[in-house]
Design a protein around this motif. Structure first.
Motif, mmCIF file in Angstrom:
data_model
loop_
_atom_site.group_PDB
_atom_site.id
_atom_site.type_symbol
_atom_site.label_atom_id
_atom_site.label_comp_id
_atom_site.label_asym_id
_atom_site.label_seq_id
_atom_site.Cartn_x
_atom_site.Cartn_y
_atom_site.Cartn_z
ATOM 1 N N PRO A 56 -2.713 -12.915 -22.225
ATOM 2 C CA PRO A 56 -4.135 -13.234 -22.061
ATOM 3 C C PRO A 56 -4.351 -14.734 -21.881
ATOM 4 C CG PRO A 56 -3.638 -12.871 -24.363
ATOM 5 C CD PRO A 56 -2.372 -12.578 -23.605
ATOM 6 N N LEU A 57 -5.268 -15.081 -21.002
ATOM 7 C CA LEU A 57 -5.563 -16.495 -20.789
ATOM 8 C C LEU A 57 -6.676 -17.007 -21.686
ATOM 9 C CD1 LEU A 57 -5.221 -16.713 -16.923
ATOM 10 C CD2 LEU A 57 -3.744 -17.754 -18.641
ATOM 11 N N GLU A 58 -7.529 -16.123 -22.192
ATOM 12 C CA GLU A 58 -8.687 -16.574 -22.980
ATOM 13 C C GLU A 58 -8.302 -17.372 -24.222
ATOM 14 O OE1 GLU A 58 -11.742 -17.849 -24.832
ATOM 15 O OE2 GLU A 58 -11.731 -17.298 -22.741
ATOM 16 N N PRO A 59 -7.415 -16.900 -25.099
ATOM 17 C CA PRO A 59 -7.112 -17.777 -26.238
ATOM 18 C C PRO A 59 -6.040 -18.819 -25.899
ATOM 19 C CG PRO A 59 -6.033 -15.682 -26.548
ATOM 20 C CD PRO A 59 -6.846 -15.578 -25.281
ATOM 21 N N SER A 60 -5.509 -18.786 -24.674
ATOM 22 C CA SER A 60 -4.460 -19.731 -24.273
ATOM 23 C C SER A 60 -5.083 -21.037 -23.823
ATOM 24 C CB SER A 60 -3.635 -19.133 -23.128
ATOM 25 O OG SER A 60 -3.061 -17.908 -23.516
ATOM 26 N N GLU A 61 -4.248 -22.066 -23.764
ATOM 27 C CA GLU A 61 -4.750 -23.358 -23.297
ATOM 28 C C GLU A 61 -3.679 -24.084 -22.507
ATOM 29 O OE1 GLU A 61 -5.903 -25.768 -26.625
ATOM 30 O OE2 GLU A 61 -4.165 -25.174 -27.772
ATOM 31 N N LEU A 62 -4.130 -24.913 -21.580
ATOM 32 C CA LEU A 62 -3.239 -25.737 -20.777
ATOM 33 C C LEU A 62 -3.142 -27.098 -21.446
ATOM 34 C CD1 LEU A 62 -1.617 -25.553 -18.169
ATOM 35 C CD2 LEU A 62 -3.585 -26.491 -16.963
ATOM 36 N N VAL A 63 -1.931 -27.424 -21.926
ATOM 37 C CA VAL A 63 -1.708 -28.685 -22.647
ATOM 38 C C VAL A 63 -0.562 -29.430 -21.965
ATOM 39 C CG1 VAL A 63 -1.098 -29.713 -24.866
ATOM 40 C CG2 VAL A 63 -2.439 -27.610 -24.808
ATOM 41 N N ASP A 64 -0.873 -30.609 -21.466
ATOM 42 C CA ASP A 64 0.139 -31.437 -20.791
ATOM 43 C C ASP A 64 0.865 -30.669 -19.691
ATOM 44 O OD1 ASP A 64 -0.471 -33.630 -22.431
ATOM 45 O OD2 ASP A 64 0.938 -32.954 -23.971
ATOM 46 N N GLY A 65 0.126 -29.861 -18.937
ATOM 47 C CA GLY A 65 0.706 -29.137 -17.816
ATOM 48 C C GLY A 65 1.478 -27.888 -18.185
ATOM 49 N N VAL A 66 1.436 -27.505 -19.463
ATOM 50 C CA VAL A 66 2.154 -26.322 -19.941
ATOM 51 C C VAL A 66 1.126 -25.329 -20.489
ATOM 52 C CG1 VAL A 66 3.838 -25.478 -21.626
ATOM 53 C CG2 VAL A 66 4.198 -27.681 -20.499
ATOM 54 N N LEU A 67 1.295 -24.047 -20.147
ATOM 55 C CA LEU A 67 0.401 -23.016 -20.665
ATOM 56 C C LEU A 67 0.885 -22.592 -22.043
ATOM 57 C CD1 LEU A 67 -2.037 -21.173 -20.082
ATOM 58 C CD2 LEU A 67 -0.400 -19.491 -19.208
ATOM 59 N N ARG A 68 0.082 -22.878 -23.061
ATOM 60 C CA ARG A 68 0.419 -22.514 -24.447
ATOM 61 C C ARG A 68 -0.327 -21.228 -24.794
ATOM 62 N NH1 ARG A 68 2.474 -25.780 -28.361
ATOM 63 N NH2 ARG A 68 2.564 -24.789 -30.386
ATOM 64 N N ILE A 69 0.436 -20.175 -25.066
ATOM 65 C CA ILE A 69 -0.118 -18.856 -25.374
ATOM 66 C C ILE A 69 0.026 -18.641 -26.881
ATOM 67 C CG2 ILE A 69 0.048 -16.389 -24.886
ATOM 68 C CD1 ILE A 69 1.412 -17.265 -22.202
ATOM 69 N N PRO A 70 -1.079 -18.402 -27.586
ATOM 70 C CA PRO A 70 -1.042 -18.372 -29.057
ATOM 71 C C PRO A 70 -0.514 -17.069 -29.673
ATOM 72 C CG PRO A 70 -3.262 -17.999 -28.324
ATOM 73 C CD PRO A 70 -2.438 -18.252 -27.091
ATOM 74 N N PHE A 71 0.598 -16.595 -29.147
ATOM 75 C CA PHE A 71 1.260 -15.405 -29.692
ATOM 76 C C PHE A 71 2.750 -15.697 -29.758
ATOM 77 C CE2 PHE A 71 -2.595 -13.801 -27.725
ATOM 78 C CZ PHE A 71 -3.096 -12.977 -28.710
ATOM 79 N N GLU A 72 3.464 -14.936 -30.584
ATOM 80 C CA GLU A 72 4.918 -15.057 -30.672
ATOM 81 C C GLU A 72 5.556 -14.592 -29.364
ATOM 82 O OE1 GLU A 72 6.758 -16.136 -33.276
ATOM 83 O OE2 GLU A 72 5.050 -16.449 -34.611
ATOM 84 N N ARG A 73 6.660 -15.216 -29.008
ATOM 85 C CA ARG A 73 7.362 -14.863 -27.773
ATOM 86 C C ARG A 73 7.721 -13.376 -27.733
ATOM 87 N NH1 ARG A 73 12.779 -17.969 -26.016
ATOM 88 N NH2 ARG A 73 13.525 -17.009 -27.932
ATOM 89 N N ALA A 74 8.151 -12.821 -28.846
ATOM 90 C CA ALA A 74 8.525 -11.404 -28.886
ATOM 91 C C ALA A 74 7.339 -10.501 -28.556
ATOM 92 C CB ALA A 74 9.096 -11.049 -30.251
ATOM 93 N N VAL A 75 6.154 -10.849 -29.048
ATOM 94 C CA VAL A 75 4.951 -10.052 -28.774
ATOM 95 C C VAL A 75 4.642 -10.086 -27.279
ATOM 96 C CG1 VAL A 75 2.451 -9.904 -29.152
ATOM 97 C CG2 VAL A 75 3.990 -10.353 -31.071
ATOM 98 N N ILE A 76 4.761 -11.250 -26.668
ATOM 99 C CA ILE A 76 4.469 -11.391 -25.239
ATOM 100 C C ILE A 76 5.482 -10.603 -24.417
ATOM 101 C CG2 ILE A 76 4.319 -13.044 -23.330
ATOM 102 C CD1 ILE A 76 3.435 -15.099 -25.592
ATOM 103 N N ARG A 77 6.732 -10.713 -24.775
ATOM 104 C CA ARG A 77 7.773 -9.998 -24.022
ATOM 105 C C ARG A 77 7.679 -8.484 -24.193
ATOM 106 N NH1 ARG A 77 13.183 -13.769 -24.364
ATOM 107 N NH2 ARG A 77 12.440 -15.320 -22.880
ATOM 108 N N GLN A 78 7.052 -8.020 -25.266
ATOM 109 C CA GLN A 78 6.902 -6.582 -25.504
ATOM 110 C C GLN A 78 5.597 -6.027 -24.934
ATOM 111 O OE1 GLN A 78 7.290 -6.395 -29.738
ATOM 112 N NE2 GLN A 78 9.489 -6.759 -29.697
#
Length: 125
Positions: free
Chosen positions: A55-77
């Motif tokens: 999801p992009l809504e709780p995510s943010e672009l910081v210094d040119g990197v997309l920071r997604i506020p979930f654990e990597r395992a959750v995103i990959r699943q």
């Protein structure tokens, strides 16, 4: 997410999880049908070239990197819905549920005709 960011500028950006661990690279961006705002990013994880929706809504672009506020395992699943196609409402609902995001229906509009008879324009007595 900042609404003034051009969704095309997200393509190719590095994506990281809440702990700063690399997830992959933004491969595609999906817009909300109703608003046209960026809603989902397909992140190419590198594992067998699978794309994971985030999801992009709780995510943010910081210094040119997309920071997604979930654990990597959750995103990959996240549900594997394939990319390059439109997301159906049912697929979006599956993604919202996977991430535990609010999917409640919008508040119903007020019933302005309460107490009136259909076609009469007068209030019921």
């Amino acid at each position: 997410m900042q609404s003034d960011i051009d969704p095309r500028s997200l393509i190719g950006r590095r994506a990281i999880d809440r702990n700063g661990r690399k997830i992959g690279t933004v491969h595609e961006v999906y817009l909300d049908d109703a608003t046209g705002e960026p809603e989902w990013a397909a992140i190419r994880t590198g594992l067998f070239s699978r794309d994971a929706f985030a999801p992009l809504e709780p995510s943010e672009l910081v210094d040119g990197v997309l920071r997604i506020p979930f654990e990597r395992a959750v995103i990959r699943q996240a549900p594997d819905l394939g990319v390059g196609r439109h997301l159906s409402p049912e697929q979006e609902l599956r993604l919202y549920r996977h991430y535990g995001l609010d999917v409640s229906a919008p508040e119903p509009l007020p019933d302005r005709d309460f107490g009136k008879l259909a076609g009469s324009g007068s209030e019921e007595t």
